[in-house]
Design a protein around this motif. Structure first.
Motif, PDB file in Angstrom:
ATOM      1  N   LEU A 152       0.832  -1.208   0.000  1.00 28.29           N
ATOM      2  CA  LEU A 152       0.000   0.000   0.000  1.00 28.29           C
ATOM      3  C   LEU A 152       0.869   1.262   0.000  1.00 28.29           C
ATOM      4  O   LEU A 152       0.638   2.193  -0.782  1.00 28.29           O
ATOM      5  N   CYS A 153       1.885   1.280   0.862  1.00 26.11           N
ATOM      6  CA  CYS A 153       2.744   2.468   0.972  1.00 26.11           C
ATOM      7  C   CYS A 153       3.551   2.700  -0.306  1.00 26.11           C
ATOM      8  O   CYS A 153       3.705   3.841  -0.749  1.00 26.11           O
ATOM      9  N   LEU A 154       4.049   1.616  -0.919  1.00 23.73           N
ATOM     10  CA  LEU A 154       4.807   1.784  -2.159  1.00 23.73           C
ATOM     11  C   LEU A 154       3.887   2.199  -3.302  1.00 23.73           C
ATOM     12  O   LEU A 154       4.265   3.003  -4.163  1.00 23.73           O
ATOM     13  N   GLY A 155       2.648   1.668  -3.334  1.00 24.05           N
ATOM     14  CA  GLY A 155       1.674   2.090  -4.345  1.00 24.05           C
ATOM     15  C   GLY A 155       1.323   3.560  -4.210  1.00 24.05           C
ATOM     16  O   GLY A 155       1.258   4.302  -5.200  1.00 24.05           O
ATOM     17  N   ILE A 156       1.097   4.002  -2.971  1.00 31.46           N
ATOM     18  CA  ILE A 156       0.817   5.420  -2.710  1.00 31.46           C
ATOM     19  C   ILE A 156       2.035   6.268  -3.075  1.00 31.46           C
ATOM     20  O   ILE A 156       1.914   7.354  -3.653  1.00 31.46           O
ATOM     21  N   GLY A 157       3.236   5.754  -2.766  1.00 33.39           N
ATOM     22  CA  GLY A 157       4.459   6.481  -3.092  1.00 33.39           C
ATOM     23  C   GLY A 157       4.633   6.681  -4.583  1.00 33.39           C
ATOM     24  O   GLY A 157       5.054   7.747  -5.037  1.00 33.39           O
ATOM     25  N   LEU A 158       4.290   5.662  -5.379  1.00 39.59           N
ATOM     26  CA  LEU A 158       4.372   5.791  -6.839  1.00 39.59           C
ATOM     27  C   LEU A 158       3.419   6.856  -7.353  1.00 39.59           C
ATOM     28  O   LEU A 158       3.759   7.650  -8.232  1.00 39.59           O
ATOM     29  N   LEU A 159       2.202   6.891  -6.794  1.00 36.98           N
ATOM     30  CA  LEU A 159       1.232   7.914  -7.210  1.00 36.98           C
ATOM     31  C   LEU A 159       1.714   9.304  -6.797  1.00 36.98           C
ATOM     32  O   LEU A 159       1.639  10.253  -7.566  1.00 36.98           O
ATOM     33  N   ALA A 160       2.239   9.401  -5.573  1.00 38.52           N
ATOM     34  CA  ALA A 160       2.730  10.690  -5.081  1.00 38.52           C
ATOM     35  C   ALA A 160       3.882  11.200  -5.951  1.00 38.52           C
ATOM     36  O   ALA A 160       3.999  12.399  -6.221  1.00 38.52           O
ATOM     37  N   SER A 161       4.732  10.282  -6.412  1.00 34.27           N
ATOM     38  CA  SER A 161       5.835  10.695  -7.276  1.00 34.27           C
ATOM     39  C   SER A 161       5.297  11.253  -8.596  1.00 34.27           C
ATOM     40  O   SER A 161       5.808  12.230  -9.133  1.00 34.27           O
ATOM     41  N   SER A 162       4.233  10.633  -9.102  1.00 28.68           N
ATOM     42  CA  SER A 162       3.621  11.107 -10.345  1.00 28.68           C
ATOM     43  C   SER A 162       3.057  12.511 -10.174  1.00 28.68           C
ATOM     44  O   SER A 162       3.231  13.384 -11.031  1.00 28.68           O
ATOM     45  N   ILE A 163       2.384  12.754  -9.051  1.00 25.85           N
ATOM     46  CA  ILE A 163       1.813  14.078  -8.775  1.00 25.85           C
ATOM     47  C   ILE A 163       2.931  15.120  -8.684  1.00 25.85           C
ATOM     48  O   ILE A 163       2.831  16.221  -9.233  1.00 25.85           O
ATOM     49  N   ALA A 164       4.020  14.761  -7.991  1.00 25.00           N
ATOM     50  CA  ALA A 164       5.137  15.704  -7.823  1.00 25.00           C
ATOM     51  C   ALA A 164       5.752  16.062  -9.169  1.00 25.00           C
ATOM     52  O   ALA A 164       6.039  17.231  -9.448  1.00 25.00           O
ATOM     53  N   ILE A 165       5.951  15.046 -10.024  1.00 27.41           N
ATOM     54  CA  ILE A 165       6.604  15.289 -11.318  1.00 27.41           C
ATOM     55  C   ILE A 165       5.682  16.064 -12.256  1.00 27.41           C
ATOM     56  O   ILE A 165       6.050  17.117 -12.793  1.00 27.41           O
ATOM     57  N   MET A 166       4.457  15.539 -12.462  1.00 24.80           N
ATOM     58  CA  MET A 166       3.555  16.150 -13.443  1.00 24.80           C
ATOM     59  C   MET A 166       3.000  17.486 -12.955  1.00 24.80           C
ATOM     60  O   MET A 166       2.733  18.386 -13.748  1.00 24.80           O
TER      61      MET A 166
ATOM     62  N   ALA B  77      -3.758  15.737  -7.677  1.00 28.12           N
ATOM     63  CA  ALA B  77      -3.439  14.514  -8.410  1.00 28.12           C
ATOM     64  C   ALA B  77      -3.433  14.783  -9.902  1.00 28.12           C
ATOM     65  O   ALA B  77      -4.410  15.221 -10.460  1.00 28.12           O
ATOM     66  N   ALA B  78      -2.276  14.509 -10.525  1.00 28.04           N
ATOM     67  CA  ALA B  78      -2.124  14.837 -11.950  1.00 28.04           C
ATOM     68  C   ALA B  78      -2.605  13.711 -12.855  1.00 28.04           C
ATOM     69  O   ALA B  78      -3.078  13.961 -13.937  1.00 28.04           O
ATOM     70  N   ARG B  79      -2.448  12.492 -12.424  1.00 30.05           N
ATOM     71  CA  ARG B  79      -2.698  11.400 -13.361  1.00 30.05           C
ATOM     72  C   ARG B  79      -3.918  10.565 -12.997  1.00 30.05           C
ATOM     73  O   ARG B  79      -4.563  10.031 -13.873  1.00 30.05           O
ATOM     74  N   HIS B  80      -4.173  10.387 -11.703  1.00 27.62           N
ATOM     75  CA  HIS B  80      -5.179   9.387 -11.344  1.00 27.62           C
ATOM     76  C   HIS B  80      -6.367  10.060 -10.705  1.00 27.62           C
ATOM     77  O   HIS B  80      -6.196  10.932  -9.872  1.00 27.62           O
TER      78      HIS B  80
END
Length: 497
Positions: free
Chosen positions: A364-378, A494-497
């Motif tokens: 769960l934490c790694l999945g949330i981390g991947l989404l958070a990284s997407s928001i930060a980048i995009m 949230a940029a992507r999801h």
């Protein structure tokens, strides 16, 4: 596009996308079976696993540019046919070298498929609301495909030989190729971007040579070949970086790293995808080699990890909007670190409920981390560089997966080899990985073989625990770095999801 057809087009491209994401994880559960069948060394097993992600990472951006020029339907069909040929070659590979080569070609096919899938969705759905819904369905297929990979692998290996994890792609492709041919409209290439295939080749060659040097050096020590490989790989990567900085139309816009939020997001994408892929691989080996589980039972045991990782994205998007990106990103990394510490210390079999809970928390934490990284980048990229940021992010995910498998595999194998060589020269002769020890034990048979098996299991389990503690410390440090870097990015949406 006719109203009735566009959802059928979505079904076609999502089905095309499914084998690509399933292949990222399905092989993890098959490692013990194919290691024994092919007599693969520990280093060869790592190449079999991560050459796919490394080649795909290097080719995603140039293949996307080429698809803009050729037309998405034509490029997608070529990629699917190549993926099918490579899957068949992989399934019937008689040697580790043949399997590594087949997996590399699979990576080329996947790099052709992935950009076309997204491009077709974006051009097919002109209404913003419908497009958002279509992209949401696409992301669910992506997450679910990666999640079911180990389970599908376990089910296949319960009844068939290891090659079935590749051959399962053929029925899917037999359905999807005619679907794409009939449903996806022909398109004329309109892209005019520079096709940097030479730069992509430079990136892939640099990565492969560097990773080869690391893997071989940590197992057998530094010699002339290893040193030359690492030097050549790092030189090629440096050359690639200089070309990106000096080019007016770079393949990867490295100037985006000057923004702290994007740099932190890339680091999170790299570490989270790497930790997930590397941990999955080593856990699948421990469950089967050390704890004696069947492939199916190992796949079921890993379900809390992969399912929680799949649902982490949507949950992360909701939380980021509610409490802010900085808080979510920091806590997700801290949670993943804590779960790794717990898994390093717990007895996997004696505390099944505790283990399942820790696996779910980690996923769960790694999945949330991947989404958070997407928001930060995009969310931090200027609008005119959104495409470059998206390419950088995708490359970070794929590279993270490949390098994560290398890190976990090399660390576990080197600690394992150190333990067995110090305690038993005879066991050290069995090779530098638990797979090689099990192959030797099978050949020896009797009490001698069983003694070697037990010795190898103990050494591998101890090495795995040590690597989890090291990774937990690294991710804890990352949590602090993320907290510092995302100052001012508290309410980024949230940029992507």
């Amino acid at each position: 596009m006719h109203t009735a057809n566009r959802w059928l087009v979505l079904a076609a491209v999502m089905t095309a996308f499914l084998p690509v994401v399933v292949d990222l994880t399905i092989l993890h559960i098959a490692v013990p079976s194919l290691t024994v069948a092919l007599g693969a060394s520990g280093t060869e097993v790592l190449w079999i696993i991560d050459i796919y992600a490394l080649v795909m990472a290097g080719l995603l951006v140039p293949m996307g540019t080429l698809a803009d020029r050729m037309g998405y339907r034509r490029m997608l069909l070529i990629g699917l046919i190549l993926f099918g040929i490579a899957s068949t070659a992989a399934a019937f590979s008689p040697s580790p070298a043949m399997l590594i080569a087949s997996r590399a070609v699979l990576g080329v096919g996947a790099a052709m498929i992935m950009p076309c899938v997204l491009a077709i969705i974006r051009t097919t759905f002109e209404d913003d609301e419908e497009r958002a819904k279509a992209l949401g369905l696409w992301s669910v297929v992506g997450m679910a495909g990666a999640a079911i990979g180990p389970l599908v692998g376990g089910l296949l290996l319960e009844h068939f030989w290891w090659g079935s994890v590749f051959l399962v792609n053929i029925p899917v492709l037999a359905v999807v190729i005619p679907m794409v041919w009939r449903l996806v409209p022909k398109s004329v290439g309109t892209g005019s971007g520079e096709w940097n295939i030479a730069q992509a080749a430079l990136l892939v060659a640099g990565l492969v040579l560097t990773v080869y040097g690391i893997k071989t050096g940590m197992k057998g020590g530094i010699d002339g070949v290893v040193a030359s490989s690492m030097f050549a790989g790092l030189a090629l990567l440096t050359w690639f970086g200089r070309l990106q900085v000096s080019s007016s139309n770079p393949m990867l816009d490295l100037s985006l790293f000057l923004k702290p939020a994007i740099a932190a997001g890339m680091l999170m994408a790299f570490v989270a995808s790497g930790a997930l892929a590397g941990f999955e691989l080593v856990l699948a080996q421990e469950l089967q080699y050390v704890l004696g589980m069947s492939p199916l039972n190992a796949g079921l045991f890993m379900l809390p990890l992969v399912v929680a990782a799949a649902v982490g994205g949507p949950i992360g998007g909701h939380l980021a909007n509610r409490v802010g990106l900085r808080t979510v990103a920091t806590l997700s990394m801290a949670g993943a670190s804590s779960a790794l510490f717990g898994l390093a210390l717990v007895d996997l079999m004696a505390s099944r409920l505790v283990t399942a809970t820790l696996l779910a928390v980690l996923g769960l934490c790694l999945g949330i981390g991947l989404l958070a990284s997407s928001i930060a980048i995009m969310g931090s990229a200027p609008p005119e560089k959104a495409g470059a940021a998206g390419a950088l992010e995708s490359t970070g995910y794929e590279l993270g997966g490949g390098i994560g498998i290398t890190f976990f595999g090399v660390m576990v194998n080197s600690l394992y080899f150190s333990a067995v060589s110090q305690a038993s020269p005879a066991a050290a002769d069995a090779g530098g990985s638990i797979g090689e020890a099990m192959t030797t034990a099978l050949r020896l048979g009797g009490d001698q073989g069983e003694a070697l098996r037990q010795f190898a299991r103990d050494a591998f389990s101890e090495a795995h625990g040590t690597v989890l503690l090291i990774t937990g410390v690294m991710i804890a440090v990352l949590a602090v770095a993320v907290f510092m870097s995302l100052r001012g990015a508290e309410r980024m949406g949230a940029a992507r999801h």
